[in-house]
Design a protein around this motif. Sequence first.
Motif, short mmCIF file in Angstrom:
data_model
loop_
_atom_site.label_atom_id
_atom_site.label_comp_id
_atom_site.label_asym_id
_atom_site.label_seq_id
_atom_site.Cartn_x
_atom_site.Cartn_y
_atom_site.Cartn_z
N ASP A 52 3.02 -5.88 1.90
CA ASP A 52 2.32 -4.62 1.63
C ASP A 52 3.29 -3.43 1.67
O ASP A 52 3.22 -2.55 0.81
N ARG A 53 4.16 -3.43 2.65
CA ARG A 53 5.14 -2.32 2.76
C ARG A 53 6.08 -2.31 1.57
O ARG A 53 6.34 -1.25 0.99
N VAL B 269 1.35 -9.77 -2.98
CA VAL B 269 0.63 -8.50 -2.85
C VAL B 269 0.48 -7.86 -4.23
O VAL B 269 -0.58 -7.31 -4.55
N TYR C 249 5.60 -3.59 -1.41
CA TYR C 249 4.86 -3.21 -2.61
C TYR C 249 4.60 -1.70 -2.60
O TYR C 249 4.71 -1.04 -3.65
N GLY C 250 4.28 -1.16 -1.45
CA GLY C 250 4.08 0.29 -1.34
C GLY C 250 5.32 1.06 -1.76
O GLY C 250 5.22 2.09 -2.45
N ASP D 133 2.59 -7.88 7.32
CA ASP D 133 2.36 -6.83 6.32
C ASP D 133 3.62 -6.46 5.55
O ASP D 133 3.64 -5.46 4.84
N ALA E 107 -3.00 -6.94 -5.91
CA ALA E 107 -3.29 -5.56 -6.33
C ALA E 107 -3.77 -5.54 -7.78
O ALA E 107 -4.69 -4.78 -8.11
#
Length: 175
Positions: free
Chosen positions: A16-17, A76, A19-20, A13, A80
């Motif tokens: 994801d992190r 990611v 990109y967050g 992940d 998105a």
Amino acid sequence: MLRRLFGLKSDPDVGDRLYGHAVAQARDPRFYAELGVEDRIDSRFELYVLHVQLLAQRLRQDGEGGREAAQRLFDVFVSAMDNDLRELGVGDLSVAKKMRKLGEQVYGRMSAYEGPLEAEDSQALTEALRRNVVPEGTDAAASVLATYALASRARLARQPGAALLAGPDWAEVIA
């Protein structure tokens, strides 16, 4: 060793992190309230591209593990964008065509920002940001955004890889 440092094998992940982190920073209300970036979907997209670019550029400096983390971040981001198009009601038959156009825009923006960021060329970066992020804004707003981007790049460059994954050290957004 870099794979362990970035936790890539044990942490699928990571993209994801990262990109967050990029999205959270791009959504900082000060960009919109103080710098004059219009709070519209296309302007937010432009700030997402800038922040993904800043993170990816920094990650690629850390060898194979960093390049893999940068690729996961980019994957990611693309996913998105695809999801956002679908949520906006774009039909399945049109998604591929719109994604191709968005992909070209992302590549164009990242190419326009990469050289000036690496060269620390404030003038060229200001022009690229004025064209893409604040086209209706002032040159002063684009200049402040370029200063912010260069300061963020410098801060990220000083941050160790593991700390970067925990939370990038972005510059302050100050008008």
